[in-house]
Scaffold this active site. Structure first.
Site, mmCIF file in Angstrom:
data_model
loop_
_atom_site.group_PDB
_atom_site.id
_atom_site.type_symbol
_atom_site.label_atom_id
_atom_site.label_comp_id
_atom_site.label_asym_id
_atom_site.label_seq_id
_atom_site.Cartn_x
_atom_site.Cartn_y
_atom_site.Cartn_z
ATOM 1 N N THR A 1 0.810 -1.217 0.000
ATOM 2 C CA THR A 1 0.000 0.000 0.000
ATOM 3 C C THR A 1 0.850 1.277 0.000
ATOM 4 O O THR A 1 0.314 2.366 -0.196
ATOM 5 C CB THR A 1 -0.904 0.013 1.254
ATOM 6 N N SER B 1 0.051 -3.693 6.703
ATOM 7 C CA SER B 1 -0.161 -3.756 8.153
ATOM 8 C C SER B 1 -1.571 -4.244 8.469
ATOM 9 O O SER B 1 -2.420 -4.395 7.573
ATOM 10 C CB SER B 1 0.045 -2.374 8.761
ATOM 11 N N SER C 1 -4.551 -2.465 6.980
ATOM 12 C CA SER C 1 -4.985 -2.732 5.595
ATOM 13 C C SER C 1 -5.471 -4.160 5.400
ATOM 14 O O SER C 1 -6.232 -4.427 4.457
ATOM 15 C CB SER C 1 -3.805 -2.501 4.639
ATOM 16 N N CYS D 1 18.096 4.972 -1.556
ATOM 17 C CA CYS D 1 17.850 5.497 -2.900
ATOM 18 C C CYS D 1 18.938 6.476 -3.364
ATOM 19 O O CYS D 1 19.308 6.484 -4.539
ATOM 20 C CB CYS D 1 16.470 6.129 -2.982
ATOM 21 N N HIS E 1 16.027 12.042 -7.173
ATOM 22 C CA HIS E 1 17.046 12.613 -6.285
ATOM 23 C C HIS E 1 18.208 13.146 -7.140
ATOM 24 O O HIS E 1 18.773 12.421 -7.977
ATOM 25 C CB HIS E 1 17.583 11.550 -5.331
#
Ligand SMILES: NC(=O)C1=CN([C@@H]2O[C@H](COP(=O)(O)OP(=O)(O)OC[C@H]3O[C@@H](n4cnc5c(N)ncnc54)[C@H](OP(=O)(O)O)[C@@H]3O)[C@@H](O)[C@H]2O)C=CC1
Ligand SMILES: N[C@@H](CC(=O)OP(=O)(O)O)C(=O)O
Length: 360
Positions: free
Chosen positions: A15, A40, A43, A154, A251
């Site tokens: 999600t 979790s 959800s 990332c 980024h």
């Protein structure tokens, strides 16, 4: 033995920001079928479309709308060949360990196991050679077919690509200074409050700098001679300063670096970056970019809005390559933080693992 069958994939953290990117990319990938989605207890039990605040510009794939989200208990994931984790780090430690111990092939985006010495920290266009420790990982943990490979942070994923190309061609690097300008999608959803980031720059991404400084050394290092552990570089020093900027995806990183030996010319550096190739390309992996590093000569590029989708988000764009009056060379790079920086790299790691026979 390589596997060319379609693999049943589970996405944990389905999600979230990275989870949604997994779903978009997996639904376009012929090697995988989305089999199970986990998140979790908030959800679990809901159809995916109801459990998720969908934030991708692509439509939610029809095939996942009615999949009922499960809790992250490995017993519920029978029939899955690979497990992709986009879990929040607060949950990833226990959950990923449980899936590994249940003999799943786990591809994680979370920070929890990145620095474990028997776990490859793999940017798939850089260091697939680190898969050599998978046998030792299985042996040390009493596993028959399960194993874990992690993605990097990332920002790290963008930085190591040109560094690897330069290190391979011109020998060791001695010092790197990097300043990042990180997109808000890196902070997940809902992430940074709009009143903090609009018309503003926040000169802190909590916990990011030490992660970058350590991960670069592991990724650019090798594996021990008995292939039991990864061996980080000892002689490279990295200094990172990380900032959050009002950009949605992508980024940007400003890099200055010093070679341990005689520095090459700027033209030789450009040529080296343009010519860089890697194993996932040679193997014909579906998600491997045609051009790993896209070198731009335009003086005002890379820019996130214009360049983040280079190579479908799997290429790193490098520009403004010029001499550095303090170190040897400086440049600006751009990486798509949720594609090469997260879900795309994980998927390419799994494609590589399948091609090389690790997924059994
Ligand atoms: N965003 C990025 O650019 C990058 C992120 N990462 C890493 O990837 C991971 C995911 O990041 P991101 O998608 O941005 O984060 P989000 O906050 O957007 O999503 C987190 C996901 O984890 C689930 N989750 C949270 N707590 C639990 C729990 N206790 N048990 C099971 N599931 C849980 C959430 O489910 P629910 O909706 O049910 O709460 C959600 O699916 C993080 O570890 C992050 O550090 C790595 C590289 C880049
Ligand atoms: N911290 C990164 C994304 C991320 O979650 O990284 P990590 O998995 O290393 O915590 C960012 O905000 O851009």
């Amino acid at each position: 033995m390589s596997s060319d069958r379609v693999l049943n994939a589970a996405v944990l953290g389905a999600t979230g920001t990275v989870g949604q990117r997994f779903i978009v990319l997996l639904s376009q990938n012929p090697m995988f079928k989305i089999h199970s989605l986990g998140a979790s207890e908030r959800s679990a039990g809901k159809p995916y479309a109801q459990a998720t605040r969908w934030k991708m510009s692509e439509q939610m794939p029809e095939a996942v709308r009615n999949i009922v989200v499960k809790s992250c208990d490995p017993a519920l994931y029978e029939g899955c060949d690979v497990v992709f984790s986009g879990l929040d780090a607060s949950a990833a430690g226990d959950v990923e360990k449980a899936f590994l111990e249940s003999e799943f092939a786990v591809f994680s985006n979370a920070k929890n196991y990145r620095m474990a010495e028997d776990v490859p920290l793999c940017v798939p266009v850089v260091n697939t050679d680190h898969y050599a420790v998978v046998s030792a990982q299985r042996a040390a943990r009493g596993l028959k077919k399960g194993f874990m490979v992690t993605n990097s942070n990332c920002s790290t994923s963008g930085l190591v690509v040109p560094l690897k190309a330069l290190q391979d061609k011109f020998g060791p690097l001695s010092r790197v200074i990097v300043t990042t300008l990180q997109a808000i999608s890196g902070a997940g959803y809902p992430g940074v409050a709009s009143l903090d980031i609009l018309d503003n720059i926040v000169p802190l991404v909590p916990g990011e700098e030490p992660k970058m400084e350590a991960e670069v050394l592991k990724i650019l290092g090798g594996v021990s001679s008995d292939a039991s552990v990864c061996s980080p570089l000892q002689d490279l020093r990295v200094s990172a300063t990380c900032n959050r900027v009002p950009v949605v995806d992508g980024h940007t990183e400003c890099v200055s670096l010093e070679f341990a030996g005689e520095p090459p010319s700027i033209d030789a550096i450009k040529q080296c970056l343009r010519e860089y190739t890697c194993e996932v390309q040679a193997l014909g992996c579906f998600s491997a970019p045609a051009q790993v590093i896209s070198v731009t000569d335009e003086e005002d590029r890379p820019q996130p809005r214009l360049d983040r989708n280079a190579g479908a988000g799997m290429s790193v764009t490098v520009g403004r390559i010029r001499p550095c009056p303090v170190f040897h060379v400086r440049f600006t790079l751009l990486v798509h933080n949720t594609i090469l920086g997260a879900a795309g790299a994980s998927i390419l790691n799994a494609e590589y693992a399948a091609k090389k026979g690790y997924i059994v």
